[in-house]
Design a protein around this motif. Structure first.
Motif, PDB file in Angstrom:
ATOM      1  N   MET A   1      -1.169  -9.535  22.156  1.00 54.32           N
ATOM      2  CA  MET A   1       0.067 -10.282  22.297  1.00 54.32           C
ATOM      3  C   MET A   1      -0.220 -11.778  22.277  1.00 54.32           C
ATOM      4  SD  MET A   1       3.371 -10.488  22.795  1.00 54.32           S
ATOM      5  CE  MET A   1       3.923  -8.856  23.289  1.00 54.32           C
ATOM      6  N   GLN A   2       0.473 -12.506  21.406  1.00 49.63           N
ATOM      7  CA  GLN A   2       0.348 -13.954  21.377  1.00 49.63           C
ATOM      8  C   GLN A   2       1.023 -14.557  22.616  1.00 49.63           C
ATOM      9  OE1 GLN A   2      -1.535 -15.127  19.046  1.00 49.63           O
ATOM     10  NE2 GLN A   2      -1.646 -13.221  17.890  1.00 49.63           N
ATOM     11  N   GLN A   3       0.603 -15.753  23.006  1.00 49.03           N
ATOM     12  CA  GLN A   3       1.159 -16.417  24.173  1.00 49.03           C
ATOM     13  C   GLN A   3       1.916 -17.674  23.752  1.00 49.03           C
ATOM     14  OE1 GLN A   3       1.113 -15.130  27.358  1.00 49.03           O
ATOM     15  NE2 GLN A   3       0.351 -13.378  26.202  1.00 49.03           N
ATOM     16  N   PHE A   4       3.074 -17.880  24.355  1.00 55.22           N
ATOM     17  CA  PHE A   4       3.942 -18.994  23.992  1.00 55.22           C
ATOM     18  C   PHE A   4       4.433 -19.754  25.217  1.00 55.22           C
ATOM     19  CE2 PHE A   4       4.199 -15.839  20.611  1.00 55.22           C
ATOM     20  CZ  PHE A   4       3.923 -16.620  19.493  1.00 55.22           C
ATOM     21  N   ASP A   5       3.577 -19.905  26.198  1.00 58.11           N
ATOM     22  CA  ASP A   5       3.942 -20.661  27.391  1.00 58.11           C
ATOM     23  C   ASP A   5       4.335 -22.086  27.005  1.00 58.11           C
ATOM     24  OD1 ASP A   5       3.308 -18.443  28.911  1.00 58.11           O
ATOM     25  OD2 ASP A   5       1.272 -19.127  29.336  1.00 58.11           O
ATOM     26  N   ASN A   6       5.409 -22.572  27.645  1.00 62.40           N
ATOM     27  CA  ASN A   6       5.909 -23.930  27.428  1.00 62.40           C
ATOM     28  C   ASN A   6       6.424 -24.174  26.017  1.00 62.40           C
ATOM     29  OD1 ASN A   6       5.172 -24.730  30.120  1.00 62.40           O
ATOM     30  ND2 ASN A   6       3.043 -24.870  29.405  1.00 62.40           N
ATOM     31  N   LYS A   7       6.730 -23.099  25.293  1.00 62.32           N
ATOM     32  CA  LYS A   7       7.335 -23.202  23.966  1.00 62.32           C
ATOM     33  C   LYS A   7       8.798 -22.757  24.041  1.00 62.32           C
ATOM     34  CE  LYS A   7       3.434 -24.062  21.642  1.00 62.32           C
ATOM     35  NZ  LYS A   7       3.205 -25.294  20.863  1.00 62.32           N
ATOM     36  N   THR A   8       9.620 -23.360  23.195  1.00 58.31           N
ATOM     37  CA  THR A   8      11.016 -22.931  23.068  1.00 58.31           C
ATOM     38  C   THR A   8      11.230 -22.343  21.689  1.00 58.31           C
ATOM     39  OG1 THR A   8      11.840 -24.588  24.625  1.00 58.31           O
ATOM     40  CG2 THR A   8      13.429 -23.662  23.086  1.00 58.31           C
ATOM     41  N   ALA A   9      11.819 -21.158  21.641  1.00 59.26           N
ATOM     42  CA  ALA A   9      12.073 -20.461  20.383  1.00 59.26           C
ATOM     43  C   ALA A   9      13.565 -20.246  20.196  1.00 59.26           C
ATOM     44  CB  ALA A   9      11.356 -19.117  20.368  1.00 59.26           C
ATOM     45  N   LEU A  10      14.041 -20.442  18.987  1.00 59.82           N
ATOM     46  CA  LEU A  10      15.421 -20.136  18.609  1.00 59.82           C
ATOM     47  C   LEU A  10      15.391 -18.950  17.657  1.00 59.82           C
ATOM     48  CD1 LEU A  10      18.253 -22.597  17.711  1.00 59.82           C
ATOM     49  CD2 LEU A  10      17.753 -20.695  16.165  1.00 59.82           C
ATOM     50  N   VAL A  11      16.170 -17.917  17.955  1.00 58.44           N
ATOM     51  CA  VAL A  11      16.189 -16.701  17.144  1.00 58.44           C
ATOM     52  C   VAL A  11      17.624 -16.418  16.716  1.00 58.44           C
ATOM     53  CG1 VAL A  11      15.615 -14.248  17.041  1.00 58.44           C
ATOM     54  CG2 VAL A  11      14.249 -15.778  18.478  1.00 58.44           C
ATOM     55  N   THR A  12      17.869 -16.367  15.415  1.00 55.27           N
ATOM     56  CA  THR A  12      19.208 -16.031  14.936  1.00 55.27           C
ATOM     57  C   THR A  12      19.335 -14.521  14.728  1.00 55.27           C
ATOM     58  OG1 THR A  12      18.782 -16.192  12.541  1.00 55.27           O
ATOM     59  CG2 THR A  12      19.268 -18.251  13.731  1.00 55.27           C
ATOM     60  N   GLY A  13      20.571 -14.047  14.775  1.00 49.66           N
ATOM     61  CA  GLY A  13      20.794 -12.606  14.666  1.00 49.66           C
ATOM     62  C   GLY A  13      20.165 -11.860  15.821  1.00 49.66           C
ATOM     63  N   ALA A  14      20.202 -12.483  17.017  1.00 51.73           N
ATOM     64  CA  ALA A  14      19.465 -11.959  18.169  1.00 51.73           C
ATOM     65  C   ALA A  14      20.270 -10.982  19.011  1.00 51.73           C
ATOM     66  CB  ALA A  14      18.982 -13.114  19.047  1.00 51.73           C
TER      67      ALA A  14
ATOM     68  N   GLY B   1       6.135 -15.598  27.173  1.00 47.91           N
ATOM     69  CA  GLY B   1       6.221 -16.865  27.878  1.00 47.91           C
ATOM     70  C   GLY B   1       7.152 -17.903  27.316  1.00 47.91           C
ATOM     71  N   ALA B   2       7.776 -17.633  26.176  1.00 45.74           N
ATOM     72  CA  ALA B   2       8.655 -18.633  25.561  1.00 45.74           C
ATOM     73  C   ALA B   2      10.017 -18.677  26.247  1.00 45.74           C
ATOM     74  CB  ALA B   2       8.842 -18.322  24.077  1.00 45.74           C
ATOM     75  N   ARG B   3      10.601 -19.857  26.231  1.00 43.78           N
ATOM     76  CA  ARG B   3      12.025 -20.004  26.520  1.00 43.78           C
ATOM     77  C   ARG B   3      12.761 -19.681  25.227  1.00 43.78           C
ATOM     78  NH1 ARG B   3       9.328 -24.797  28.664  1.00 43.78           N
ATOM     79  NH2 ARG B   3       9.615 -25.642  26.569  1.00 43.78           N
ATOM     80  N   VAL B   4      13.813 -18.858  25.294  1.00 38.21           N
ATOM     81  CA  VAL B   4      14.414 -18.339  24.069  1.00 38.21           C
ATOM     82  C   VAL B   4      15.904 -18.674  24.002  1.00 38.21           C
ATOM     83  CG1 VAL B   4      14.749 -16.322  22.610  1.00 38.21           C
ATOM     84  CG2 VAL B   4      12.758 -16.439  24.115  1.00 38.21           C
ATOM     85  N   VAL B   5      16.324 -19.220  22.868  1.00 39.56           N
ATOM     86  CA  VAL B   5      17.738 -19.427  22.573  1.00 39.56           C
ATOM     87  C   VAL B   5      18.150 -18.349  21.585  1.00 39.56           C
ATOM     88  CG1 VAL B   5      19.482 -21.005  21.678  1.00 39.56           C
ATOM     89  CG2 VAL B   5      17.512 -21.898  22.938  1.00 39.56           C
ATOM     90  N   LEU B   6      19.035 -17.462  22.026  1.00 38.08           N
ATOM     91  CA  LEU B   6      19.504 -16.357  21.199  1.00 38.08           C
ATOM     92  C   LEU B   6      20.791 -16.775  20.500  1.00 38.08           C
ATOM     93  CD1 LEU B   6      18.284 -15.104  24.089  1.00 38.08           C
ATOM     94  CD2 LEU B   6      18.652 -12.993  22.828  1.00 38.08           C
ATOM     95  N   VAL B   7      20.797 -16.687  19.192  1.00 35.62           N
ATOM     96  CA  VAL B   7      21.927 -17.121  18.381  1.00 35.62           C
ATOM     97  C   VAL B   7      22.491 -15.922  17.637  1.00 35.62           C
ATOM     98  CG1 VAL B   7      22.607 -18.575  16.431  1.00 35.62           C
ATOM     99  CG2 VAL B   7      20.981 -19.447  18.110  1.00 35.62           C
ATOM    100  N   ASP B   8      23.799 -15.721  17.745  1.00 34.13           N
ATOM    101  CA  ASP B   8      24.425 -14.608  17.034  1.00 34.13           C
ATOM    102  C   ASP B   8      25.913 -14.886  16.929  1.00 34.13           C
ATOM    103  OD1 ASP B   8      23.270 -11.382  16.653  1.00 34.13           O
ATOM    104  OD2 ASP B   8      25.365 -11.863  16.257  1.00 34.13           O
ATOM    105  N   VAL B   9      26.524 -14.400  15.850  1.00 34.60           N
ATOM    106  CA  VAL B   9      27.975 -14.522  15.715  1.00 34.60           C
ATOM    107  C   VAL B   9      28.695 -13.568  16.661  1.00 34.60           C
ATOM    108  CG1 VAL B   9      28.230 -12.813  13.858  1.00 34.60           C
ATOM    109  CG2 VAL B   9      29.815 -14.771  13.988  1.00 34.60           C
ATOM    110  N   ALA B  10      28.007 -12.503  17.059  1.00 33.52           N
ATOM    111  CA  ALA B  10      28.593 -11.502  17.949  1.00 33.52           C
ATOM    112  C   ALA B  10      28.251 -11.820  19.397  1.00 33.52           C
ATOM    113  CB  ALA B  10      28.066 -10.113  17.596  1.00 33.52           C
ATOM    114  N   ALA B  11      29.202 -11.534  20.285  1.00 33.65           N
ATOM    115  CA  ALA B  11      29.009 -11.810  21.708  1.00 33.65           C
ATOM    116  C   ALA B  11      27.948 -10.925  22.337  1.00 33.65           C
ATOM    117  CB  ALA B  11      30.334 -11.640  22.450  1.00 33.65           C
TER     118      ALA B  11
END
Length: 250
Positions: A1-14, A30-40
């Protein structure tokens, strides 16, 4: 597993499928994640990540609209300070018909989401990453972006376009600290696959068309995406990585 501490990721269609699995995997790493989707439904995925001790934000967004995409990127900056990783996964795959029998309006919708939407995501993500001095982007293409697929002309065209956008963007921005790549999965066992099967066709039949003899899981695709996002892939630029059980080498 890769590590992403202190990283922010944006994922579309999440909200579901590959996007939801990628978002959860990034959060577990470890990433902070912004989930982006047209659906709630993306809110439920974000809530689940937060309940497990991760850091997630849901931003409803229509990737066909530039202002909506800009707002999603802005939310990532406002809440988490920027974007280090972007996974552009949002797409549709609704049609199964030969070119001569195919609905023009369906083509326009597919291209608006799969191509224009991808372009708008890249446009706003790249602008933000350039301000920060670099980042990693992975675009979800498809095996259909590498070879032709009968009865899926618009989807095939759109995913070839994603590969082209990836390569052109990677060439432009590699000297400025951005790594941009694509993943090209074969058939993946997701809700979108189930919804778009031809009448009377079981998903096991689709899996059997792959030399490996089965469908991919979203987790298998997510592993490839996380690798491309990580420092372990630091010298990989403009690559379209097939994760297809041998489908495109037949």
């Amino acid at each position: 597993m890769q590590q992403f501490d202190n990283k922010t990721a944006l994922v579309t269609g999440a909200g579901s499928g590959i996007g939801a699995v990628v978002a959860k995997a990034l959060a577990r790493a470890g990433a902070r994640v912004v989930l982006v989707d047209v659906a709630a439904s993306g809110q439920a995925t974000a809530d689940g990540i937060n309940a497990e001790g991760g850091k997630a934000l849901f931003q409803q967004c229509d990737i066909q609209d530039s202002a909506s995409v800009a707002a999603a990127v802005g939310a990532a900056v406002a809440h988490f300070g920027g974007i280090d990783i972007a996974v552009n996964n949002a797409a549709i795959d609704p049609e199964v018909a030969p070119v001569a029998e195919w609905d023009e309006a369906v083509m326009e919708r597919i291209l608006a989401i799969n191509v224009k939407g991808m372009f708008l995501c890249l446009k706003h993500e790249i602008a933000q990453m350039l301000e920060q001095g670099g980042g990693a982007i992975v675009n979800l293409a498809s095996a259909a972006g590498v070879v032709g697929v009968a009865n899926k002309p618009a989807y095939t065209a759109s995913k070839h376009a994603v590969v082209g956008l990836t390569k052109a963007s990677a060439l432009q921005y590699a000297p400025r600290g951005l790594r941009i790549n694509a993943v090209c999965p074969g058939a993946v066992d997701t809700p979108m696959l189930a919804e778009n099967l031809p009448p009377g066709v079981d998903k096991s039949v689709i899996g059997a068309n792959h030399p490996i003899g089965r469908l991919a899981t979203s987790a298998e695709v997510a592993e490839a995406i996380l690798w491309l996002c990580s420092d372990s892939a630091s010298y990989v630029v403009g690559h379209a990585l097939t994760v297809d059980g041998g489908l495109t080498i037949q």
